[in-house]
Design a protein around this motif. Structure first.
Motif, PDB file in Angstrom:
ATOM      1  N   GLN A 118       2.759  16.572  -2.256  1.00 39.38           N
ATOM      2  CA  GLN A 118       2.286  15.311  -1.683  1.00 39.38           C
ATOM      3  C   GLN A 118       0.764  15.348  -1.598  1.00 39.38           C
ATOM      4  O   GLN A 118       0.185  16.372  -1.228  1.00 39.38           O
ATOM      5  CB  GLN A 118       2.896  15.143  -0.289  1.00 39.38           C
ATOM      6  N   THR A 119       0.140  14.232  -1.941  1.00 44.09           N
ATOM      7  CA  THR A 119      -1.325  14.239  -2.041  1.00 44.09           C
ATOM      8  C   THR A 119      -2.026  13.334  -1.039  1.00 44.09           C
ATOM      9  O   THR A 119      -3.257  13.312  -0.984  1.00 44.09           O
ATOM     10  CB  THR A 119      -1.755  13.812  -3.454  1.00 44.09           C
ATOM     11  N   ALA A 120      -1.265  12.561  -0.279  1.00 41.13           N
ATOM     12  CA  ALA A 120      -1.897  11.652   0.685  1.00 41.13           C
ATOM     13  C   ALA A 120      -0.928  11.398   1.827  1.00 41.13           C
ATOM     14  O   ALA A 120       0.290  11.515   1.663  1.00 41.13           O
ATOM     15  CB  ALA A 120      -2.273  10.335   0.023  1.00 41.13           C
ATOM     16  N   ASN A 121      -1.465  11.058   2.982  1.00 42.31           N
ATOM     17  CA  ASN A 121      -0.636  10.800   4.158  1.00 42.31           C
ATOM     18  C   ASN A 121       0.171   9.515   4.002  1.00 42.31           C
ATOM     19  O   ASN A 121      -0.284   8.558   3.388  1.00 42.31           O
ATOM     20  CB  ASN A 121      -1.500  10.674   5.415  1.00 42.31           C
ATOM     21  N   ILE A 122       1.354   9.501   4.560  1.00 43.47           N
ATOM     22  CA  ILE A 122       2.188   8.301   4.576  1.00 43.47           C
ATOM     23  C   ILE A 122       1.890   7.528   5.859  1.00 43.47           C
ATOM     24  O   ILE A 122       2.004   8.057   6.958  1.00 43.47           O
ATOM     25  CB  ILE A 122       3.688   8.661   4.524  1.00 43.47           C
ATOM     26  N   LYS A 123       1.475   6.296   5.667  1.00 41.14           N
ATOM     27  CA  LYS A 123       1.163   5.452   6.831  1.00 41.14           C
ATOM     28  C   LYS A 123       1.842   4.102   6.632  1.00 41.14           C
ATOM     29  O   LYS A 123       1.183   3.068   6.641  1.00 41.14           O
ATOM     30  CB  LYS A 123      -0.339   5.272   6.981  1.00 41.14           C
ATOM     31  N   GLY A 124       3.141   4.124   6.426  1.00 44.39           N
ATOM     32  CA  GLY A 124       3.875   2.901   6.098  1.00 44.39           C
ATOM     33  C   GLY A 124       4.081   1.974   7.264  1.00 44.39           C
ATOM     34  O   GLY A 124       5.137   1.405   7.420  1.00 44.39           O
ATOM     35  N   SER A 125       3.117   1.838   8.123  1.00 42.28           N
ATOM     36  CA  SER A 125       3.224   0.874   9.220  1.00 42.28           C
ATOM     37  C   SER A 125       1.815   0.639   9.731  1.00 42.28           C
ATOM     38  O   SER A 125       0.850   1.205   9.220  1.00 42.28           O
ATOM     39  CB  SER A 125       4.096   1.414  10.343  1.00 42.28           C
ATOM     40  N   GLU A 126       1.676  -0.193  10.741  1.00 41.28           N
ATOM     41  CA  GLU A 126       0.349  -0.458  11.309  1.00 41.28           C
ATOM     42  C   GLU A 126       0.068   0.440  12.503  1.00 41.28           C
ATOM     43  O   GLU A 126      -0.869   0.222  13.254  1.00 41.28           O
ATOM     44  CB  GLU A 126       0.260  -1.927  11.704  1.00 41.28           C
ATOM     45  N   LEU A 127       0.870   1.473  12.635  1.00 37.92           N
ATOM     46  CA  LEU A 127       0.782   2.359  13.800  1.00 37.92           C
ATOM     47  C   LEU A 127      -0.583   3.011  13.946  1.00 37.92           C
ATOM     48  O   LEU A 127      -1.043   3.276  15.051  1.00 37.92           O
ATOM     49  CB  LEU A 127       1.868   3.434  13.671  1.00 37.92           C
ATOM     50  N   TYR A 128      -1.232   3.272  12.806  1.00 38.49           N
ATOM     51  CA  TYR A 128      -2.473   4.042  12.854  1.00 38.49           C
ATOM     52  C   TYR A 128      -3.727   3.178  12.749  1.00 38.49           C
ATOM     53  O   TYR A 128      -4.836   3.712  12.689  1.00 38.49           O
ATOM     54  CB  TYR A 128      -2.463   5.106  11.752  1.00 38.49           C
ATOM     55  N   ASP A 129      -3.543   1.874  12.711  1.00 36.36           N
ATOM     56  CA  ASP A 129      -4.694   0.978  12.629  1.00 36.36           C
ATOM     57  C   ASP A 129      -5.608   1.201  13.832  1.00 36.36           C
ATOM     58  O   ASP A 129      -5.158   1.251  14.978  1.00 36.36           O
ATOM     59  CB  ASP A 129      -4.235  -0.492  12.616  1.00 36.36           C
TER      60      ASP A 129
ATOM     61  N   LYS B 200     -13.357   1.323   6.264  1.00 38.97           N
ATOM     62  CA  LYS B 200     -12.252   0.500   5.756  1.00 38.97           C
ATOM     63  C   LYS B 200     -12.107   0.721   4.255  1.00 38.97           C
ATOM     64  O   LYS B 200     -13.087   0.760   3.525  1.00 38.97           O
ATOM     65  CB  LYS B 200     -12.528  -0.982   6.028  1.00 38.97           C
ATOM     66  N   HIS B 201     -10.869   0.898   3.813  1.00 39.16           N
ATOM     67  CA  HIS B 201     -10.636   1.141   2.392  1.00 39.16           C
ATOM     68  C   HIS B 201      -9.862  -0.013   1.775  1.00 39.16           C
ATOM     69  O   HIS B 201      -9.064  -0.655   2.450  1.00 39.16           O
ATOM     70  CB  HIS B 201      -9.809   2.427   2.199  1.00 39.16           C
ATOM     71  N   ASP B 202     -10.116  -0.222   0.504  1.00 38.94           N
ATOM     72  CA  ASP B 202      -9.303  -1.173  -0.229  1.00 38.94           C
ATOM     73  C   ASP B 202      -7.940  -0.545  -0.504  1.00 38.94           C
ATOM     74  O   ASP B 202      -7.856   0.565  -1.037  1.00 38.94           O
ATOM     75  CB  ASP B 202      -9.999  -1.538  -1.552  1.00 38.94           C
ATOM     76  N   HIS B 203      -6.878  -1.244  -0.114  1.00 40.87           N
ATOM     77  CA  HIS B 203      -5.535  -0.688  -0.235  1.00 40.87           C
ATOM     78  C   HIS B 203      -5.181  -0.282  -1.670  1.00 40.87           C
ATOM     79  O   HIS B 203      -4.410   0.641  -1.889  1.00 40.87           O
ATOM     80  CB  HIS B 203      -4.500  -1.707   0.262  1.00 40.87           C
ATOM     81  N   PHE B 204      -5.740  -1.000  -2.647  1.00 45.67           N
ATOM     82  CA  PHE B 204      -5.280  -0.801  -4.016  1.00 45.67           C
ATOM     83  C   PHE B 204      -6.117   0.205  -4.807  1.00 45.67           C
ATOM     84  O   PHE B 204      -5.700   0.658  -5.856  1.00 45.67           O
ATOM     85  CB  PHE B 204      -5.246  -2.147  -4.749  1.00 45.67           C
ATOM     86  N   THR B 205      -7.303   0.510  -4.308  1.00 45.47           N
ATOM     87  CA  THR B 205      -8.162   1.418  -5.087  1.00 45.47           C
ATOM     88  C   THR B 205      -8.426   2.740  -4.374  1.00 45.47           C
ATOM     89  O   THR B 205      -8.879   3.688  -5.000  1.00 45.47           O
ATOM     90  CB  THR B 205      -9.518   0.749  -5.392  1.00 45.47           C
ATOM     91  N   TYR B 206      -8.128   2.793  -3.079  1.00 40.59           N
ATOM     92  CA  TYR B 206      -8.471   3.995  -2.318  1.00 40.59           C
ATOM     93  C   TYR B 206      -7.561   5.173  -2.681  1.00 40.59           C
ATOM     94  O   TYR B 206      -6.337   5.026  -2.757  1.00 40.59           O
ATOM     95  CB  TYR B 206      -8.352   3.711  -0.819  1.00 40.59           C
TER      96      TYR B 206
ATOM     97  N   SER C 132       0.836  -1.204   0.000  1.00 41.82           N
ATOM     98  CA  SER C 132       0.000   0.000   0.000  1.00 41.82           C
ATOM     99  C   SER C 132       0.865   1.245   0.000  1.00 41.82           C
ATOM    100  O   SER C 132       0.529   2.264  -0.590  1.00 41.82           O
ATOM    101  CB  SER C 132      -0.946   0.002   1.208  1.00 41.82           C
ATOM    102  N   LEU C 133       2.034   1.148   0.668  1.00 44.91           N
ATOM    103  CA  LEU C 133       2.956   2.279   0.659  1.00 44.91           C
ATOM    104  C   LEU C 133       3.458   2.542  -0.749  1.00 44.91           C
ATOM    105  O   LEU C 133       3.541   3.689  -1.201  1.00 44.91           O
ATOM    106  CB  LEU C 133       4.116   1.995   1.609  1.00 44.91           C
ATOM    107  N   MET C 134       3.755   1.450  -1.467  1.00 46.18           N
ATOM    108  CA  MET C 134       4.224   1.625  -2.847  1.00 46.18           C
ATOM    109  C   MET C 134       3.134   2.251  -3.703  1.00 46.18           C
ATOM    110  O   MET C 134       3.406   3.090  -4.557  1.00 46.18           O
ATOM    111  CB  MET C 134       4.650   0.271  -3.420  1.00 46.18           C
ATOM    112  N   MET C 135       1.883   1.808  -3.449  1.00 47.48           N
ATOM    113  CA  MET C 135       0.775   2.417  -4.177  1.00 47.48           C
ATOM    114  C   MET C 135       0.719   3.913  -3.910  1.00 47.48           C
ATOM    115  O   MET C 135       0.472   4.720  -4.800  1.00 47.48           O
ATOM    116  CB  MET C 135      -0.559   1.770  -3.754  1.00 47.48           C
ATOM    117  N   PHE C 136       0.982   4.241  -2.627  1.00 46.10           N
ATOM    118  CA  PHE C 136       0.967   5.658  -2.264  1.00 46.10           C
ATOM    119  C   PHE C 136       2.023   6.421  -3.055  1.00 46.10           C
ATOM    120  O   PHE C 136       1.778   7.517  -3.557  1.00 46.10           O
ATOM    121  CB  PHE C 136       1.227   5.824  -0.765  1.00 46.10           C
ATOM    122  N   VAL C 137       3.225   5.792  -3.153  1.00 49.16           N
ATOM    123  CA  VAL C 137       4.318   6.469  -3.854  1.00 49.16           C
ATOM    124  C   VAL C 137       3.931   6.721  -5.308  1.00 49.16           C
ATOM    125  O   VAL C 137       4.185   7.780  -5.872  1.00 49.16           O
ATOM    126  CB  VAL C 137       5.607   5.629  -3.758  1.00 49.16           C
ATOM    127  N   VAL C 138       3.260   5.705  -5.910  1.00 49.58           N
ATOM    128  CA  VAL C 138       2.820   5.869  -7.293  1.00 49.58           C
ATOM    129  C   VAL C 138       1.861   7.056  -7.390  1.00 49.58           C
ATOM    130  O   VAL C 138       1.982   7.911  -8.270  1.00 49.58           O
ATOM    131  CB  VAL C 138       2.130   4.577  -7.792  1.00 49.58           C
TER     132      VAL C 138
END
Ligand SMILES: [Zn+2]
Length: 297
Positions: free
Chosen positions: A99-110, A68-74, A11-17
Motif C-alpha cells: 500500500q502506498t497511500a493512506n485510505i481516507k474514504g470519508s470526511e473524518l479527517y478533514d 490542500k491537494h487536488d483529489h485527482f492529481t495528488y 478520490s478513494l477510487m483514485m487511491f485504489v488505482v
C-alpha cells in the motif's frame, strides 16, 4: 461521521488505482533506513526500550497543516518500502500488494491533516521495528515538553505487545503510557508540576506536559486511555481504514461505530450483549469513596 460525498468516493477510487499500480507484490526495493537516524541513540530494533530517552531539543510543535491537494492529481509521498512477501501461501502473498497511500474514504479527517515531523516518523519506525520483532504493526511515542523552554525534555517509544505478553490490551499507546506514567511518577500527563511530590524525573520549568504520536489512529480503548491520563494532543499517521485492509483486518472503524450505537442495538449489529443490573449495593463503593480520605484521582 458524515456520509461520504461523491467526490470523496472518487478520490478513494483514485487511491485504489494508485494502490494497484503501487509496485510489485513479490519483489521490492531495499528497506530505507531513514527512521534509524531518528532513534538518537544506540538502538536494537529487536528489543523494545521501555525507559525514557533524554533529550534537550527545541520542539517545533504539532506539524503545520497539510496544503490542500487536488483529489485527482495528488500522490502522497511514500517511502518506497515494499518488503519481499514471505507468506508460505503464495497465492495469498500475491494478493498482498504494498500500500502506498493512506485510505481516507470519508470526511473524518478533514481539517486535521498536518505534515509530518521526526516524532511521527519515529512512531512509524517503532511500528515497523515491532513487526520485525514478531509483534503487531503499531508504534507510539510520547514526548515530554517543558512549558517554559518549549524543549522536548525526553521521550518514550513503545510498540504493540499483544502477542508477546498474551495481553489483548497491550497496545502500543497503552504500553507507552504505562511506561511514561510509571517513570515520571504521575498519572496526569497533561500538566506535570515541578513541585509534585510524586515526581521522579527532573524538569527545569514549573510545568511540563506530554504529547502523543502514534503510527496509526488509536482504537477507542487507547483514545480513551489517553484522555484519562490527561493527554490533549494526539498526532497519528495511518488511519483506521488502513488498519482494516485485507491482510491487516483490524476492526477499528467497527469499534468506533459500535460506540455510537445504542446498547439495545449492539447485540444484533455487533454480537455484544450488554445489560444493566439493578442490585441494592451498586452504589456502595461510590458512597465509601466520596466520604473517605482515600486518594482521589
Ligand atoms: Zn488501541
Amino acid at each position: 461521521m458524515k456520509f461520504p460525498t461523491i467526490l470523496t468516493w472518487m478520490s478513494l477510487m483514485m487511491f485504489v488505482v494508485l494502490l494497484l499500480s503501487g509496485g510489485p507484490a513479490l519483489s521490492a526495493p531495499p528497506a530505507p533506513d531513514s527512521g534509524r537516524a531518528f532513534f538518537g541513540n544506540e538502538y536494537d530494533p529487536k528489543t523494545c526500550q521501555m525507559n525514557a530517552t533524554s533529550t534537550d531539543e527545541p520542539y517545533e510543535g504539532v506539524p503545520k497543516p497539510e496544503p490542500k491537494h487536488d483529489h485527482f492529481t495528488y500522490v502522497q509521498p511514500w517511502s518506497g518500502y515494499c518488503p519481499e512477501a514471505t507468506l508460505k501461501d503464495r497465492k495469498k502473498a500475491a494478493c498482498m500488494t504494498c500500500q502506498t497511500a493512506n485510505i481516507k474514504g470519508s470526511e473524518l479527517y478533514d481539517g486535521i491533516e498536518v505534515q509530518g515531523n521526526k516524532w511521527a516518523l519515529l512512531a512509524c519506525d517503532e511500528a515497523r521495528a515491532g513487526v520485525e520483532a514478531g509483534g503487531g504493526p503499531f508504534g507510539a511515542v510520547i514526548i515530554q515538553v517543558d512549558d517554559e523552554s518549549g524543549k522536548v525534555i525526553r521521550y518514550w517509544r513503545n510498540r504493540n505487545h499483544v502477542v508477546e505478553w498474551t495481553d489483548p490490551t497491550a497496545h502500543a499507546e497503552i504500553a507507552v503510557m504505562r511506561a511514561t506514567c510509571k517513570e515520571i511518577g504521575v498519572m496526569n500527563l497533561g500538566r506535570i508540576d515541578k513541585n509534585d511530590p510524586h515526581l521522579k524525573l527532573p524538569q527545569t520549568g514549573k510545568t511540563s506536559h506530554c504529547e502523543m504520536y502514534t503510527s496509526t489512529e488509536p482504537c477507542p480503548m487507547c483514545y480513551t486511555a489517553m484522555r484519562r491520563c490527561g493527554i490533549n494532543t494526539l498526532v497519528f499517521a495511518s488511519t483506521r481504514f488502513d488498519a482494516g485492509v485485507q491482510g491487516i483486518d483490524l476492526p477499528l472503524d467497527a469499534n468506533y461505530n459500535e460506540l455510537q450505537t445504542s446498547y439495545r442495538d449492539r447485540a444484533a449489529k455487533y454480537g455484544m450483549h450488554v445489560y444493566q443490573a439493578t442490585v441494592p449495593n451498586s452504589l456502595d463503593a461510590y458512597n465509601l469513596y466520596k466520604r473517605s480520605e482515600v486518594t482521589k484521582y
